[in-house]
Design an enzyme around this catalytic site. Structure first.
Site, short mmCIF file in Angstrom:
data_model
loop_
_atom_site.label_atom_id
_atom_site.label_comp_id
_atom_site.label_asym_id
_atom_site.label_seq_id
_atom_site.Cartn_x
_atom_site.Cartn_y
_atom_site.Cartn_z
N CYS A 115 -11.87 7.59 5.35
CA CYS A 115 -10.63 6.32 6.06
C CYS A 115 -9.73 6.11 7.64
CB CYS A 115 -10.02 5.69 5.13
SG CYS A 115 -8.21 4.54 5.54
N CYS B 281 -5.81 5.83 7.32
CA CYS B 281 -5.56 7.10 6.63
C CYS B 281 -5.30 8.06 7.54
CB CYS B 281 -6.14 7.21 4.98
SG CYS B 281 -6.25 5.75 4.44
#
Length: 467
Positions: free
Chosen positions: A367, A370
């Site tokens: 991600c 993230c």
């Protein structure tokens, strides 16, 4: 014959009376059992517990919880919130494309710069233009697991950047020198929050962090230095979980965002050791910032915007030399007691290697947002370790502290993240009260159903008595 029939009826009445009484007793016993089941569950009701769980000195630190909360609310949080919005601290240089060294065939993020829209060339400062960065447009969401909220917004304002030294951090994996793989990201456009990244892929990252590089310690069975490493990672993990829960996608159809108190409580606040490690990490990073105050005071916060740069210097000075902070908590963490004895240098190399592995694991996050915040905060933690343990003015006077621009940005943004998390923890009593209500609802419903059974049995009993 009549007496026999009367006696038979009496025995039948007594029999019905007996069975009804037994049934009533059973109902009561079951209801008591249900009540007991909930009352013995420590998570079912928090009213019997102290609403203020965290008191006294933070373990392995030199400040108590009450002082941290007070100083954070009055000084640190408002200063940091303003500081991270300045041009110098809002831009972070990062390599976002995946190059996981541990499981390259993951299938989660194989494409370079996947689902990232690079900034138009005119938005980059001349000093940092990299021809190889452009033309790598992609709308592919595969590496974000199909979650558009996981992609990074790379829109930049037109700002000038002044480069600092290019010296790699011995505690981190990334090569921080400028190259075609690095790009600038506006952190204000990419807040740390829920992205939809979860499941086996996310669990594998944390499993690798803890099991391979930072195993949980048992009291008395691990040296203080390894205990510090575990607590730092646990505190960072707690902070990340709190930020995900505090800015959560509550309703995807309505694009409704808000605080998920249930998740915040379930992930962090119900575990005193998780909260304690959060406070520990906050004080550890705060100690690093205050120890590096001479260096940070003299640093050039030049972005080409004179007024904003003066404001940045003023805020940094207020942070480093605030009298309330110095009076309340002059030494947040005492690093001098670590790395003592003959095995000190060898142990430092071992833990340094483990932290570099943790840093490298950030490239395996499937991600992009993230990965951005993981890299930033791990670099911030690595910078704190560098400040506290790589330069010691007493024993290694020939070494002087040198920080990169990116390390200072990561360090201050990490301190701000931790400061926000500590502030959220102060809401614990209100969250616990809400959880108490939520957890008591099943008990109330079950007791209500048993009450209806009791009333029905009682009504039937009365009717039979009238016969």
């Amino acid at each position: 014959m009549v007496e026999a029939e009367v006696s038979k009826k009496e025995r039948g009445g007594k029999s019905r009376w007996g069975w009804t009484a037994i049934g009533a007793v059973l109902v009561v016993l079951v209801a008591i059992s249900v009540t007991s089941k909930y009352s013995k569950n420590p998570n079912s009701c928090h009213c019997a517990q102290d609403s203020r769980k965290f008191t006294g000195v933070v373990e392995d630190c030199c400040c108590d919880y009450e002082t941290v909360d007070s100083v954070n609310a009055a000084v640190l949080h408002p200063l940091l919130q303003e500081l991270v919005t300045t041009p110098f601290f809002r831009y972070f240089k990062v390599k976002l494309w995946c190059d996981c060294p541990f499981w390259p065939d993951d299938g989660m993020c194989k494409l370079r710069d996947c689902s990232v829209c690079e900034c138009p060339e005119y938005e980059f400062p001349e000093l940092f233009k990299k021809p190889s960065l452009y033309g790598l447009l992609s709308d592919d969401l595969k590496c974000q697991e199909g979650k558009p909220e996981a992609t990074v917004d790379r829109t930049l304002d037109t700002k000038a950047f002044r480069g600092w030294i290019e010296v790699d951090n011995p505690w981190t994996h990334d090569d921080e020198t400028d190259n075609s793989e690095m790009t600038y990201v506006n952190l204000l456009l990419n807040p740390e929050r829920y992205t939809g990244y979860s499941g086996p892929s996310a669990r594998r990252i944390w499993d690798a962090v803890y099991s391979e590089n930072c195993p949980q310690y048992i009291s008395g069975e691990i040296c203080q230095e390894k205990k510090v490493l575990y607590k730092l990672i646990s505190g960072l993990h707690s902070s990340i979980s709190i930020h995900i829960a505090s800015d959560y996608l509550l309703d995807e159809a309505k694009n409704l965002w808000g605080k998920n108190h249930d998740l915040m409580y379930d992930r962090v606040l119900r575990y005193p050791d998780h909260v304690g490690n959060l406070y520990f990490t906050f004080l550890f990073v705060l100690r690093a910032v205050t120890k590096a105050k001479d260096y940070m005071e003299q640093a050039e916060y030049d972005t080409g915007n004179h007024d904003e740069d003066l404001k940045t210097q003023s805020l940094v000075h207020q942070l480093l030399y605030n009298p309330k902070l110095q009076a309340a908590c002059p030494l947040p963490f005492d690093e001098a007691k670590l790395w003592q004895g003959q095995s000190g240098p060898e142990l430092k190399q071992q833990i340094q290697k483990q932290f570099r592995n943790i840093s490298a694991l950030m490239d395996c996050i499937g991600c992009e947002k993230c990965r951005l915040w993981g890299k930033l905060q791990v670099l911030g933690l690595g910078t704190a370790l560098k400040i506290l343990f790589s330069v010691d003015g007493r024993s290694q006077s020939n070494q002087t502290l040198q920080l990169q621009r990116n390390e200072v940005i990561a360090l201050i943004n990490l301190l701000n993240r931790l400061s926000e998390s500590v502030k959220f923890v102060q809401e614990l009593p209100s969250i616990e009260k809400k959880m108490e209500v939520l957890l008591s609802e099943p008990l109330a419903q079950e007791i209500s159903s048993w009450r209806r059974v009791w009333e029905a049995v009682g009504l039937s009993w009365l009717k039979k008595l009238q016969l």
